[in-house]
Scaffold this motif. Sequence first.
Motif, PDB file in Angstrom:
ATOM      1  N   SER A 358       0.849  -1.196   0.000  1.00  0.00           N
ATOM      2  CA  SER A 358       0.000   0.000   0.000  1.00  0.00           C
ATOM      3  C   SER A 358       0.882   1.242   0.000  1.00  0.00           C
ATOM      4  O   SER A 358       2.119   1.154   0.108  1.00  0.00           O
ATOM      5  CB  SER A 358      -0.918   0.024   1.226  1.00  0.00           C
ATOM      6  N   LEU A 376      -3.661   4.210   0.561  1.00  0.00           N
ATOM      7  CA  LEU A 376      -4.238   3.743  -0.694  1.00  0.00           C
ATOM      8  C   LEU A 376      -3.665   2.359  -0.950  1.00  0.00           C
ATOM      9  O   LEU A 376      -2.448   2.188  -1.047  1.00  0.00           O
ATOM     10  CB  LEU A 376      -3.886   4.682  -1.848  1.00  0.00           C
ATOM     11  N   ASP A 378      -5.300  -2.065  -1.195  1.00  0.00           N
ATOM     12  CA  ASP A 378      -6.479  -2.892  -1.438  1.00  0.00           C
ATOM     13  C   ASP A 378      -7.693  -2.327  -0.716  1.00  0.00           C
ATOM     14  O   ASP A 378      -8.816  -2.422  -1.206  1.00  0.00           O
ATOM     15  CB  ASP A 378      -6.207  -4.330  -0.982  1.00  0.00           C
ATOM     16  N   TYR A 379      -7.462  -1.763   0.472  1.00  0.00           N
ATOM     17  CA  TYR A 379      -8.532  -1.076   1.188  1.00  0.00           C
ATOM     18  C   TYR A 379      -7.919  -0.012   2.085  1.00  0.00           C
ATOM     19  O   TYR A 379      -7.064  -0.345   2.895  1.00  0.00           O
ATOM     20  CB  TYR A 379      -9.363  -2.047   2.023  1.00  0.00           C
ATOM     21  N   PRO A 381      -9.117   1.730  -1.590  1.00  0.00           N
ATOM     22  CA  PRO A 381      -8.409   1.795  -2.872  1.00  0.00           C
ATOM     23  C   PRO A 381      -8.374   3.179  -3.496  1.00  0.00           C
ATOM     24  O   PRO A 381      -7.429   3.512  -4.216  1.00  0.00           O
ATOM     25  CB  PRO A 381      -9.215   0.839  -3.750  1.00  0.00           C
ATOM     26  N   HIS A 382      -9.420   3.994  -3.270  1.00  0.00           N
ATOM     27  CA  HIS A 382      -9.535   5.284  -3.934  1.00  0.00           C
ATOM     28  C   HIS A 382     -10.025   6.322  -2.931  1.00  0.00           C
ATOM     29  O   HIS A 382     -10.583   5.984  -1.878  1.00  0.00           O
ATOM     30  CB  HIS A 382     -10.505   5.215  -5.115  1.00  0.00           C
ATOM     31  N   ARG A 496       3.015   1.568  -8.112  1.00  0.00           N
ATOM     32  CA  ARG A 496       1.622   1.965  -7.902  1.00  0.00           C
ATOM     33  C   ARG A 496       1.388   3.300  -8.620  1.00  0.00           C
ATOM     34  O   ARG A 496       2.265   4.157  -8.648  1.00  0.00           O
ATOM     35  CB  ARG A 496       1.301   2.089  -6.418  1.00  0.00           C
ATOM     36  N   VAL A 498      -1.009   6.674  -8.953  1.00  0.00           N
ATOM     37  CA  VAL A 498      -2.007   7.531  -8.315  1.00  0.00           C
ATOM     38  C   VAL A 498      -2.376   8.627  -9.316  1.00  0.00           C
ATOM     39  O   VAL A 498      -1.519   9.411  -9.725  1.00  0.00           O
ATOM     40  CB  VAL A 498      -1.490   8.147  -7.009  1.00  0.00           C
ATOM     41  N   ARG A 530      -7.960  -1.428  -8.070  1.00  0.00           N
ATOM     42  CA  ARG A 530      -7.394  -1.687  -6.746  1.00  0.00           C
ATOM     43  C   ARG A 530      -6.443  -2.884  -6.757  1.00  0.00           C
ATOM     44  O   ARG A 530      -5.388  -2.851  -6.104  1.00  0.00           O
ATOM     45  CB  ARG A 530      -8.527  -1.926  -5.739  1.00  0.00           C
ATOM     46  N   HIS A 535      -4.805   3.759  -8.466  1.00  0.00           N
ATOM     47  CA  HIS A 535      -5.641   4.423  -7.476  1.00  0.00           C
ATOM     48  C   HIS A 535      -6.089   5.789  -7.992  1.00  0.00           C
ATOM     49  O   HIS A 535      -5.288   6.543  -8.560  1.00  0.00           O
ATOM     50  CB  HIS A 535      -4.889   4.591  -6.155  1.00  0.00           C
ATOM     51  N   GLN A 558     -16.843   2.650  -4.399  1.00  0.00           N
ATOM     52  CA  GLN A 558     -15.430   2.271  -4.419  1.00  0.00           C
ATOM     53  C   GLN A 558     -14.543   3.303  -3.732  1.00  0.00           C
ATOM     54  O   GLN A 558     -13.417   2.999  -3.340  1.00  0.00           O
ATOM     55  CB  GLN A 558     -14.956   2.082  -5.862  1.00  0.00           C
TER      56      GLN A 558
END
Length: 885
Positions: A358, A376, A378-379, A381-382, A496, A498, A530, A535, A558
Amino acid sequence: MADLRAELAARIRATLSQAQGAARDRLRSARAAQEAATARLERTRRAAAEVPDRVGAERDRRLAVIDTRHADRLDRLTAAARGAAALAAPGAAGTGWDDWAPAPLPRGQRADPVRVGEAQVPGGQPVPALLPLLDSGHLHVSGADAPGCDAAVSGVLLRCLGQAEPGLVRLAGYDPEQLGGGLAGFAPLAGAGLLTFAGPGGLGALLDELVDHIRRINETVLAGEHSSLHELAAATGRRPEPWRVAVLLGGEEPSRHERGQLDRILRTGAACGVHLVVRDIDLPQRPTLRRLTADGDGARLSGLGTLPVRLDPSPPAPLVSRTCREVAARFSAGPPPALLADLLPAAEQFWRESATESLTVPIGDGADGHAVSLTLGDYPPHALIGGPSGTGKTNLIFAWIAALTTRYSPAELELYLLDFKEGVSFARFAQGRRDPSWLPHLRLVGINVNTDREFGLALLRFLADELRRRADAARKHEVTTLAELRDADPDGHWPRIVAVVDEFQMLLAGRDAVVREAADLLEDLARRGRSQGIHLVLASQDVRGIEALWGRPALVAQFTLRIALPKALRILAERNDAAQSLPRHHAVVNDESGMAEGNRIARIPNAGDRQSWNDLQQRLWRMRTPDAAPPRLFDGDAVPLLTAAPDLRELGPAEPGAGAPVALLGEVIDVRARSARLRLPRAPGRNLAVLGTRVDEACAVLDAAGRSLARQHRPGAARFSVACLDPDADTAARSLFAALGDDAAWYDEQSVGELLDETAGELTEAAATPHYLLVYAVDALRRLPGGEAGLQQLRRILHDGPERRIHLLGWWRGVARLRADLGGPASRTDQIGAWVALDVQGAELALLYPGPGGPHWYPRPWRALYFDRAVHRTGQVIIPYGPQS
C-alpha cells in the motif's frame, strides 16, 4: 718596714680603688638595668592600657569585613535569583505591564511560571515572586486586601493567556457575588467561546464538567502512555488539548459533593491541563496548591517562606480588553496550519518505503497528538476529496504529494495530475522555463483543461490500457494482486499509480459521448484498479448535481476513503456533519465510506509555499536516475508549436519504397504528446478539407501540413503549389511559400485558374513526383471570372488526383460552401477523405460523418475536430499548431 708598710698600703689602696670602681660599674649597670626595667614596665603598662582599644578595633574591622562579604554575597544571590527569574518567566510570563505583550510559547514547551509581584529580601534587592500554574498546579487567593487579590487574579490570568497560542487557554468563571463582574475585562473572550460563566448555583455543574474532562483526557488522550499532557506535548511537539482554568470567585459554602469534586481536581487536574484559581473558598492543603495571602501589611506566597511579597499592580484595563479581543479574533480565524516539514521523513530516509502492499503516509496531526495517516491500497483503494472553494483542497493535495514522494521512489510510485479548474497549481511539479527541475515521480500534468474534457478522457483511456497490461501480466504469472505480481516478476516495472483529478465533475458535465465513456471508464478503473495498484483521487467542491453519478452507486461505493474539508457537502455519509464545524486548515479523514464512526480530524500543514516546494523538488530531482525523463505537461491555454512536436523530429526524407508521406495537422489532446497525422498514399479520397471561418487557425493547419510534408522530400523531389484567394490569409500563405523554397510556386486570384488547368492536365499522365496543392479559401473560386470552369477542374483533381500522387489540402469557409463546390446537396463527399472542423457546429458535419447525426462537437478557440475516414471511428479533438516564427 715602713717601705713595706707603704707598699702594702699602696697595694691595699689600689685594690680598694679597683673594688670601688668595679662596684661603681656594677651600680651603674644595676641602675641602667633598673631604668631599662622601669622603661619596660612603663611600656608594658602603656601597652596594657592600649590592649582593649586594639582588640575592639580589630573586632570592628573583622565585623566590617564580614558585613561587607555578607552584603556582597546577598547581592550576588539576589542578582542570581533575579536572573533565574528572568529566565524562568520571560516574555508574557514576567514582563512588567508597561512593556507587556503576548508572546506564545513554542509548540510542546512547558508553560512558564507567572509573576505575581516581588519578594522583599531584607538588606537585598527585591526578587520576582513566581507562581507555577499551567502544567503545574492551582492557586488559592485570600486576604483582607481586596484590590490586591483582584490584581493578582487578573494578572495571573492575563499572563497565562499571553504565553499560549490563541485558544490553548480557556477560562471558566464562577462569580456569584458580582455576577461575572470580577472577570469583566476578559469578556471579549466569551464571543469566541474561550470564556464561559457559571451562574449562581452552577458551581456543582462546572466542577462536574471539569471532572468529566479530566476523566476523558486520562482515558482517551493519555491512555496510559503518558503521565501528563505536558509529557505528551513534549514527545509529539504539539499540545493536543487546551489548558482549562476555572476561576472561582467566592460564593456560598460548597456542598459535600462539590468539596469532593474540588479535591479530585486538586489531585488530578494539573496533569490533564485543568487548573483552579480560587478566591475566598476554603481548600484543603495539597502539594499542587499554592496559596497567596494579601493583607493590609503585605502579601505572602507559599513556597517563599516568610518573605513578604509586594504584589504587582492590576494590569491596565485597556491592555486586558485589547489582548482578549486579539486572542478571540485570532482564535475565531482558526489555527495556523501545521508545518510541512512535520510530514516529511528525515532526509536520509527518503525513498526507503515499499509500495508493495500500500501507500501509507501521514497527512496531519490528530486531536490526540498522533499523526493521521492516509492509505491507498487494497482497502481503501480510492479517495474522494471535497470542500468549497478556498477551504484548502489544493493545499491538502500538495501535502499528500509531498508525503508520498519523499517516502516512495519513482520505481514505487507514479503520479498523474489533472486540474480542471482554471489555474496552474500543478505546473510547479513539471519542468519550467526558469526552473529545469521536475518531480521525478510525475508522468503527466494537465492544467487549464476546464474546456478540454477530452484530455481527462484520454487519461482514463491510458489508465484503462495500463490496467489491461497489468491484468494480462497477472494472468501470465497466475497471480491476482499487484503484490503477487511484483513477487512473481521482480524485474518488471510495476509501480503503484495515483491519478489525481481536481474538479473532476467537469469531466462528467453533460450527457454526451465523452461523459458516457468517461463514467464507464471511471467505474471500471474504480472497480478493478485496486488489485493492480491503480488508485484514483477525485477532488471537487461538491458532488451535488453530477448527473453522471446518478444511478452508479457502484462507482461512488469504491471511494471508501473520504476527506472532507470545512463546510464540505455530500462527501461524508448523509448524517455525518462533522465537516460543518471544522476550523480552517483541518479536514475530516474517513476511510469507512463517510460513516461517522470512521471520523478522524487532521490538522493539515501549509504545503503551498513555493520556495519550500522548490527546495524539496530540487532535492528529489537530484536523486533521480540518469535515464529519468521529464513529465508530459499539457497546458490547455498554451498553443503548441510544430517545431517542438516529437513527431516532426522523427520525420525525414523518405527512402524509395518507404511509406506514404504524412501531413502533421496539430497536437492530439492525449496523454502522450503526439501529432494528428494525415497519411497521403496513392488512394482515392486522400485530400484534406479545413472547414471554418477562423483565418488564423485555418492557416495554421495548412502551414503545419505543408512544412511537415516538405520535410519528407529532398529538394526537387516534390512540388508544392500555394494559392491564396483570401486577402486576410495572404501573410500566412506567403510565409509558407517562403518556407517551401524552390519547390514551391505561388498563385493568386489571377493565376489560380492556370494552376487548376495545369494540374487537371497532369491527371492524364503517369504519376511522377508528388504534387501538393495548398489552397487558401477554395470557396472563393466561385466568384472569380471563369469560376465555374475552375470548379469543374477542382472536382476532377479531388476525384482522380490522389491516385496520381496529387493531393489537395484546402480551406473552405463553411460546410455548405464545400458541398456546393463538390456539386450540391446530392453530390458525393467521399473525395474528401479527411477534414478538420474549426468553428463549425457538429450538426453541420452530418454529411461528412458516419452514422446518424453529426459528431458531438462544439467549437471553441484554437481547437479543431479532426476526422479521417480511413482511420477514425469518431472525431479526434486536436490543437492546431501555432504560427511559426
